[in-house]
Enzyme design. Structure first.
Site, PDB file in Angstrom:
ATOM      1  N   ASN A  72     -55.731 -71.413  22.356  1.00 40.35           N
ATOM      2  CA  ASN A  72     -56.800 -72.113  21.626  1.00 40.35           C
ATOM      3  C   ASN A  72     -57.288 -73.262  22.500  1.00 40.35           C
ATOM      4  OD1 ASN A  72     -55.291 -74.613  20.957  1.00 40.35           O
ATOM      5  ND2 ASN A  72     -54.054 -73.207  19.740  1.00 40.35           N
TER       6      ASN A  72
ATOM      7  N   VAL B 282     -49.575 -64.467  19.943  1.00 41.01           N
ATOM      8  CA  VAL B 282     -49.091 -64.258  21.307  1.00 41.01           C
ATOM      9  C   VAL B 282     -48.914 -65.602  22.033  1.00 41.01           C
ATOM     10  CG1 VAL B 282     -51.363 -63.855  22.354  1.00 41.01           C
ATOM     11  CG2 VAL B 282     -49.373 -62.768  23.333  1.00 41.01           C
ATOM     12  N   ASP B 283     -49.743 -66.554  21.700  1.00 43.09           N
ATOM     13  CA  ASP B 283     -49.647 -67.910  22.269  1.00 43.09           C
ATOM     14  C   ASP B 283     -48.272 -68.516  21.952  1.00 43.09           C
ATOM     15  OD1 ASP B 283     -50.481 -70.260  23.469  1.00 43.09           O
ATOM     16  OD2 ASP B 283     -51.756 -70.916  21.803  1.00 43.09           O
TER      17      ASP B 283
ATOM     18  N   THR C  90     -58.112 -60.603  18.285  1.00 46.07           N
ATOM     19  CA  THR C  90     -58.001 -59.612  17.199  1.00 46.07           C
ATOM     20  C   THR C  90     -56.876 -59.915  16.208  1.00 46.07           C
ATOM     21  OG1 THR C  90     -56.488 -58.104  18.354  1.00 46.07           O
ATOM     22  CG2 THR C  90     -58.861 -57.798  18.741  1.00 46.07           C
TER      23      THR C  90
ATOM     24  N   ILE D 176     -55.182 -63.719  14.735  1.00 43.26           N
ATOM     25  CA  ILE D 176     -55.524 -64.880  13.893  1.00 43.26           C
ATOM     26  C   ILE D 176     -57.034 -65.136  13.889  1.00 43.26           C
ATOM     27  CG2 ILE D 176     -55.200 -67.408  13.764  1.00 43.26           C
ATOM     28  CD1 ILE D 176     -52.268 -66.768  14.869  1.00 43.26           C
TER      29      ILE D 176
HETATM   30  N1  AR6 Z   1     -47.328 -59.514  22.796  1.00 44.41           N
HETATM   31  C1  AR6 Z   1     -48.508 -58.864  22.823  1.00 44.41           C
HETATM   32  N2  AR6 Z   1     -49.452 -59.001  21.868  1.00 44.41           N
HETATM   33  C2  AR6 Z   1     -49.185 -59.838  20.855  1.00 44.41           C
HETATM   34  C3  AR6 Z   1     -47.973 -60.563  20.754  1.00 44.41           C
HETATM   35  C4  AR6 Z   1     -47.014 -60.371  21.789  1.00 44.41           C
HETATM   36  N3  AR6 Z   1     -45.838 -60.995  21.793  1.00 44.41           N
HETATM   37  N4  AR6 Z   1     -48.014 -61.309  19.611  1.00 44.41           N
HETATM   38  C5  AR6 Z   1     -49.204 -61.056  19.023  1.00 44.41           C
HETATM   39  N5  AR6 Z   1     -49.900 -60.166  19.755  1.00 44.41           N
HETATM   40  P1  AR6 Z   1     -53.335 -63.665  18.262  1.00 44.41           P
HETATM   41  P2  AR6 Z   1     -56.119 -64.582  18.563  1.00 44.41           P
HETATM   42  C6  AR6 Z   1     -51.231 -59.586  19.522  1.00 44.41           C
HETATM   43  O1  AR6 Z   1     -53.325 -63.997  16.810  1.00 44.41           O
HETATM   44  O2  AR6 Z   1     -56.567 -63.646  17.508  1.00 44.41           O
HETATM   45  C7  AR6 Z   1     -52.897 -68.661  18.151  1.00 44.41           C
HETATM   46  O3  AR6 Z   1     -52.443 -69.511  17.151  1.00 44.41           O
HETATM   47  C8  AR6 Z   1     -51.752 -59.583  18.108  1.00 44.41           C
HETATM   48  O4  AR6 Z   1     -51.220 -58.484  17.384  1.00 44.41           O
HETATM   49  O5  AR6 Z   1     -52.145 -63.998  19.057  1.00 44.41           O
HETATM   50  O6  AR6 Z   1     -56.900 -64.637  19.843  1.00 44.41           O
HETATM   51  C9  AR6 Z   1     -53.668 -69.406  19.237  1.00 44.41           C
HETATM   52  O7  AR6 Z   1     -53.100 -70.680  19.487  1.00 44.41           O
HETATM   53  C10 AR6 Z   1     -53.250 -59.434  18.357  1.00 44.41           C
HETATM   54  O8  AR6 Z   1     -53.596 -58.074  18.537  1.00 44.41           O
HETATM   55  O9  AR6 Z   1     -54.601 -64.366  19.024  1.00 44.41           O
HETATM   56  C11 AR6 Z   1     -55.035 -69.506  18.638  1.00 44.41           C
HETATM   57  O10 AR6 Z   1     -55.122 -70.588  17.747  1.00 44.41           O
HETATM   58  C12 AR6 Z   1     -53.466 -60.154  19.683  1.00 44.41           C
HETATM   59  O11 AR6 Z   1     -52.168 -60.363  20.237  1.00 44.41           O
HETATM   60  C13 AR6 Z   1     -55.184 -68.211  17.890  1.00 44.41           C
HETATM   61  O12 AR6 Z   1     -53.852 -67.780  17.578  1.00 44.41           O
HETATM   62  C14 AR6 Z   1     -54.157 -61.495  19.527  1.00 44.41           C
HETATM   63  O13 AR6 Z   1     -53.664 -62.117  18.350  1.00 44.41           O
HETATM   64  C15 AR6 Z   1     -55.826 -67.145  18.735  1.00 44.41           C
HETATM   65  O14 AR6 Z   1     -56.078 -66.018  17.923  1.00 44.41           O
END
Ligand code: AR6
Length: 172
Positions: A23, A32-33, A121, A123
């Site tokens: 973010n 993932v973050d 995709t 949060i």
């Molecule tokens: N390995 C691979 N993919 C993952 C993992 C992992 N360990 N964990 C989640 N995913 P998201 P965004 C996938 O929510 O939508 C954070 O709070 C997940 O299933 O991580 O870009 C940041 O700080 C999804 O398909 O990121 C921001 O505030 C993809 O990673 C916000 O979330 C992205 O999901 C960013 O939201």
């Protein structure tokens, strides 16, 4: 170079770089973050804070690079995807910019193997099919694509895995 699609946890990869869906604060979060910061340890956060102090975080669509702390990869490229709030060409461009700018940084660091999560995709609720089409198109059109040995698109959920496999089969 072929684009690979794998269902796994991105933090497990021993590659030159993994990409983080961060973010604008660069201070970590969920998804993932959260996984990357938890497993990578405080070195990544310290470098993110240094970048934040220098340039005030990271804008949507842009990317920054840190080392990878305790992770098995060498670098983490942090990019900030757009939050989905309805159809808007600007939002699509911002997502494309995430892939473009991450590849640009990777190329400048001589990174040859890189894994991307499905940015925005989770949060941020970007529709998965549309996000996958943008990701594939942007990666395939990257001008220095041939300098990469492996580009891995990491799907964490079954739905994204099916979407990516279908698009790859159709050569999209
Ligand atoms: N390995 C691979 N993919 C993952 C993992 C992992 N360990 N964990 C989640 N995913 P998201 P965004 C996938 O929510 O939508 C954070 O709070 C997940 O299933 O991580 O870009 C940041 O700080 C999804 O398909 O990121 C921001 O505030 C993809 O990673 C916000 O979330 C992205 O999901 C960013 O939201």
């Amino acid at each position: 170079m072929i684009i690979e699609v794998i269902k796994t946890d991105i933090t497990e990869f021993e590659l030159d770089a993994i990409v983080n869906a961060a973010n604008t604060s660069l201070l970590g979060g969920g998804g993932v973050d959260g996984a990357i910061h938890r497993k990578g340890g405080k070195k990544i956060l310290e470098e993110c804070i240094t970048i934040r102090n220098r340039q005030g975080g990271c804008k949507v669509g842009e990317a920054v690079i840190t080392t990878a702390g305790n992770l098995p990869c060498k670098f983490v490229i942090h990019t900030v995807g757009p939050v989905w709030n309805g159809e808007n060409p600007k939002t699509n461009t911002l997502l494309a910019n995430c892939y473009q700018n991450s590849l640009e940084i990777a190329f400048n660091y001589n990174i040859e193997t890189i894994a991307f999560p499905n940015i925005s995709t989770g949060i941020y609720h970007f529709p998965k099919l549309k996000a996958a089409e943008i990701a594939l198109k942007t990666i395939k059109n990257f001008k220095n694509i041939e300098s990469f040995k492996r580009i891995i698109l990491v799907c964490f959920d079954e739905e994204n895995l099916t979407i990516y496999n279908n698009l790859i089969k159709q050569n999209i």
